[in-house]
Scaffold this active site. Structure first.
Site, PDB file in Angstrom:
ATOM      1  N   LYS A  53      -1.788  27.466  -5.960  1.00  0.00           N
ATOM      2  CA  LYS A  53      -0.725  27.441  -6.429  1.00  0.00           C
ATOM      3  C   LYS A  53      -0.289  28.910  -7.489  1.00  0.00           C
ATOM      4  CE  LYS A  53       0.895  22.879  -6.412  1.00  0.00           C
ATOM      5  NZ  LYS A  53       0.329  21.774  -7.504  1.00  0.00           N
ATOM      6  N   GLN A  97       0.397  19.356 -13.887  1.00  0.00           N
ATOM      7  CA  GLN A  97      -0.676  18.706 -12.262  1.00  0.00           C
ATOM      8  C   GLN A  97      -1.197  17.643 -12.333  1.00  0.00           C
ATOM      9  OE1 GLN A  97      -1.406  20.964  -9.913  1.00  0.00           O
ATOM     10  NE2 GLN A  97      -1.969  19.114  -8.889  1.00  0.00           N
ATOM     11  N   ASP A 120       9.153  20.896  -9.620  1.00  0.00           N
ATOM     12  CA  ASP A 120       8.234  19.582  -8.979  1.00  0.00           C
ATOM     13  C   ASP A 120      10.058  18.437  -8.163  1.00  0.00           C
ATOM     14  OD1 ASP A 120       6.090  19.587  -7.556  1.00  0.00           O
ATOM     15  OD2 ASP A 120       5.767  19.130 -10.170  1.00  0.00           O
TER      16      ASP A 120
END
Ligand code: NAD
Length: 282
Positions: A53, A97, A120
């Site tokens: 990422k 994460q 997200d």
């Protein structure tokens, strides 16, 4: 005839190039797009995902800030890290994460992220918006799958779509997006009886299970589009849910693993972060 390959690597490169172009426009206005990443612990797979990422951020011209917390971090310290990024105007997107170590309450942590910075799309506000047809931030993996389906040029209207897996991050949101496109959607899961009877009806079959070789050719209707979301490491190699070699002889389109849904997920994270910056700054 063997299926056409839905090349997520190539398509994600196109999307990232568009993101880079729009980012350069924001840079001209003095806006630096920034993704904040919080990682707890040192899980090797999470480290790889976070590095990928960060690399993607570099490529599209974003800056990224990563906070790494100790494996034994308390809920309070995790929440402080999230609050810090919520309040930092230079950070446009926040990503925690997953998975988190067992002592931490994942749902409580995700609920703390400002919905505008929730790139997200896991916050209940964004999930609720998606489920009520007012979508703002769409979770990256389902968004990437929809972009791949669009790329096939197939009209989704009235198609039978079968999703295997009912997670909040893939199964449920992809089902909603397919429904929005007027598919007739069935969600299958670990308690589904006669799974094959369902999958054999699918024009569009999405597998998000995490079991290598789970979807075999006899489960697939000839001509179906098969999307393999699964990622499992076997002897150091990344493999999907679909028995690729046999299913590609039956399907019309198929995503490879690696090089299918995975790269699209990262491209969509970049797109979501850019859109968050545009919403917050413009
Ligand atoms: P999960 O791990 O939370 O759940 C798996 C789902 O599979 C469950 O809903 C369960 O009901 C279903 N399932 C398990 N056994 C089954 C069976 N025998 N028959 C039918 N259904 C069954 O799901 P997740 O977080 O959505 O992840 C699924 C897979 O996708 C994992 O391999 C994960 O690593 C991968 N993944 C990939 C990406 C990507 O970018 N490619 C993104 C997210 C997840």
């Amino acid at each position: 005839m063997a299926a056409q390959i839905l090349d997520g690597k190539a398509l994600s490169a196109e999307i990232k190039a568009k993101v880079a172009k729009r980012t350069a426009e924001l840079n001209k206005q003095g806006i630096d797009v920034c993704l904040g990443v919080i990682m707890v612990g040192d899980d090797p797979a999470s480290q790889i995902y976070v590095r990928n990422k960060q690399n993607a951020c570099d490529k599209v011209g974003f800056c990224s800030r990563t906070v790494i917390l100790d494996k034994g971090t308390s809920q309070e310290d995790l929440e402080k890290a999230i609050e810090g990024m919520n309040e930092d105007d230079a950070i446009h997107g926040i990503l925690v994460q997953l998975p988190l170590p067992p002592q931490l309450d994942e749902k409580k942590a995700l609920a703390l992220i400002r919905p505008e910075k929730d790139v997200d799309g896991f916050h209940v506000v964004n999930a609720g918006m998606l489920f009520t047809g007012q979508k703002q931030v769409v979770p990256c993996t389902p968004k990437g799958i929809m972009a791949m389906l669009k790329h096939t040029g197939i009209d989704l209207n009235g198609k039978e779509a079968v999703v295997i897996g009912r997670s909040d991050i893939v199964g449920k949101p992809i089902a909603m997006l397919l429904l929005e496109q007027n598919c007739t959607v069935t969600i299958c899961h670990s308690h589904t009886a006669q799974l094959r009877e369902h999958t054999r009806r699918a024009d569009i079959l999405v597998s998000a299970v995490g079991k290598p070789g789970f979807v075999t050719a006899d489960m697939v209707m000839p001509g179906a589009v098969v999307i393999d979301v699964g990622i499992t490491r076997v002897d150091g190699k990344v493999v999907g849910d679909v028995a690729f070699d046999e299913v590609k002889e039956v399907a019309s389109w198929i995503t490879p693993v690696p090089g299918g849904v995975g790269p699209m997920t990262i491209a969509m994270l970049m797109e979501n972060t850019l859109e968050a910056a545009e919403r917050l700054e413009c």
